[in-house]
Design an enzyme around this catalytic site. Sequence first.
Site, PDB file in Angstrom:
ATOM      1  N   ASP A  72      13.229  57.170  67.206  1.00 36.14           N
ATOM      2  CA  ASP A  72      13.981  56.746  68.377  1.00 36.14           C
ATOM      3  C   ASP A  72      13.042  56.229  69.471  1.00 36.14           C
ATOM      4  OD1 ASP A  72      16.510  56.269  69.309  1.00 36.14           O
ATOM      5  OD2 ASP A  72      16.733  58.201  70.304  1.00 36.14           O
TER       6      ASP A  72
ATOM      7  N   ASP B  50      23.255  62.767  74.768  1.00 34.50           N
ATOM      8  CA  ASP B  50      22.760  61.992  73.633  1.00 34.50           C
ATOM      9  C   ASP B  50      22.717  60.498  73.943  1.00 34.50           C
ATOM     10  OD1 ASP B  50      21.756  61.663  71.074  1.00 34.50           O
ATOM     11  OD2 ASP B  50      23.744  61.424  70.164  1.00 34.50           O
TER      12      ASP B  50
ATOM     13  N   LYS C 127      23.187  66.348  68.052  1.00 31.55           N
ATOM     14  CA  LYS C 127      23.594  65.522  66.927  1.00 31.55           C
ATOM     15  C   LYS C 127      23.927  66.387  65.711  1.00 31.55           C
ATOM     16  CE  LYS C 127      20.567  61.629  68.127  1.00 31.55           C
ATOM     17  NZ  LYS C 127      21.580  60.571  68.228  1.00 31.55           N
TER      18      LYS C 127
ATOM     19  N   ARG D 106      19.212  54.994  77.504  1.00 29.81           N
ATOM     20  CA  ARG D 106      19.478  54.211  78.715  1.00 29.81           C
ATOM     21  C   ARG D 106      19.015  54.952  79.969  1.00 29.81           C
ATOM     22  NH1 ARG D 106      25.717  54.184  77.272  1.00 29.81           N
ATOM     23  NH2 ARG D 106      24.659  54.156  75.252  1.00 29.81           N
TER      24      ARG D 106
ATOM     25  N   ASP E  38      14.820  62.774  69.052  1.00 29.45           N
ATOM     26  CA  ASP E  38      16.098  62.872  69.741  1.00 29.45           C
ATOM     27  C   ASP E  38      17.043  63.806  68.998  1.00 29.45           C
ATOM     28  OD1 ASP E  38      18.304  62.518  71.321  1.00 29.45           O
ATOM     29  OD2 ASP E  38      18.870  60.597  70.414  1.00 29.45           O
TER      30      ASP E  38
ATOM     31  N   GLU F  64      20.629  59.219  75.943  1.00 26.67           N
ATOM     32  CA  GLU F  64      19.424  59.424  76.746  1.00 26.67           C
ATOM     33  C   GLU F  64      18.539  58.195  76.834  1.00 26.67           C
ATOM     34  OE1 GLU F  64      17.891  58.863  73.092  1.00 26.67           O
ATOM     35  OE2 GLU F  64      19.579  60.184  73.503  1.00 26.67           O
TER      36      GLU F  64
ATOM     37  N   LYS G 260      12.298  51.918  74.999  1.00 26.90           N
ATOM     38  CA  LYS G 260      12.764  53.302  74.898  1.00 26.90           C
ATOM     39  C   LYS G 260      11.817  54.067  73.984  1.00 26.90           C
ATOM     40  CE  LYS G 260      16.502  55.969  72.723  1.00 26.90           C
ATOM     41  NZ  LYS G 260      17.792  55.875  71.991  1.00 26.90           N
TER      42      LYS G 260
END
Length: 520
Positions: A301, A360, A290, A364, A283, A362, A278
Amino acid sequence: MRHRVVPFLALSAFFVSPADAQRALAIADYALPETGAVAVAVRQGVPDEGAFAALDQRSGGALRRAVRTAGFLGDRGTVLNLPGVGPYDQVLLVGTGSDPVTPRLLEDVGGLVGQAGVLSAAPEITLLWPEAGMPTAGAHLALGASLGQYTFRQYKTPKPAAPVLGQGTLTVRVVDAGAASAAWRSDWAHVAEGVRFARDLKTEPGNVIYPETFVERTREAFEGVRGVSIEVVDEARMRELGMGAMLSVGVGSAQPPKLLLVRYRGAGDAAPVAFVGKGITFDSGGISIKPADNMWRMKHDMAGAAAATGAVLALAKRGARVNAIAVAALAENMPDGEAARPGDVVRTLGGLTFENLNTDAEGRIVLVDAIAYVQRQDKPSMLIDIATLTGSQVTAVGDEYGGLFSRDDALVADLVAAGAASGEELWRLPLHPSYAKDLESPIADLRNVGSGGRAGAGLGAHFIGAWVDPAVRWAHIDMASMAWRDDAPLPTVPLGASAYGVRLFDRFVRDTIEAPKRAD
């Protein structure tokens, strides 16, 4: 239409601080120095033997008296830093407890010496290891020292009046210096480089590292490395291919997404192992934004992508006998008038559709397009994805383990063993069949999150696994708690970016792919 963004630190090379320099590492034949700064490992109970006894004799018994006064017992991981003992400017004692000598123990000793060296003004520190029996002991001590002394000070302005710390040389003196030096140069130095590469990427701010610059840094790192090819799938190609998942995450950012594949061929025509990471370079959560507190942490991230790429860098540079692919699913998740909305339905490269209930979640989402692409193009026999995926993994196992999900018991056993050997440990978590029910959608093939906050890490793993060909051996690693050290450093992991996954994957390849080939 995307807006043009000029990064604030586009000329970041001008901001590099001389204080970022670290100690040069050397391996030499065992000899007791007459003066200077010296480090020595001490077993449980501080027995009067080996290098400790020799240093104590040189100091006229002052070293033993200082140890007794400090109450130092040689417990594993404890450190006693003594200035001005006898003829020595500094004596650093590192406890090893009563554990047997293993590569991991040696790396921990080296790491603690490396960390202490960052705070020392000594021009040279000598690490003594007089024990025979492991020809590569010096290489593992050097690996630990390299990892332990890692710092990132590129954007700090040097203070002219401040003492110069952490520079000079760290010399590892061992019985078999020739074998250790050869192992360090040809093998373990490349693992250290892979870790530093990943740590640098993760520590850089989001206005320096975004999908395009992640790719640029990767090209620079792999330049001239034999057996390597690099492919970049850009936004236009994603649209042609139907990569709706990656596009849905990147659409709200001025920085377009990219899918990066680094292919290393070191084993002929064997089916490759794919490490899929990933790579969300920042993010914000997108429309499902968030909270402001600690949102700055979301620059890392992309830790999974950095780990996958750093691991393949280490494998390629040391000439590992494996075919390996690093897949970095790179995007920036931002809110915008064009950003994905909660409730949107997305069609992916693999053909499945999902209902995006939470933008959020995101990580996956980008992973499933990356997994579908590498399966289509490269037919890997084994696929391991790694991601800072969920907060529930943090709650489940804390910062001692990465969460491991797989339906392949043998693969789980191999990964857990590699984690224990490398110091990047894993704990298996369940993939229950009921998770499929929890992710059912009334209008798409599945949803990207469940409801009620239950089994969040397992649901994320199940979602990703829906895109994995059942014939491919697969594991998912949720390393949300392992990407960054906040409060207590580990011997080989200072505070900050950990690069968790690089050593794990390197060890996994050594023990499960390369070792059987050597036995043959």
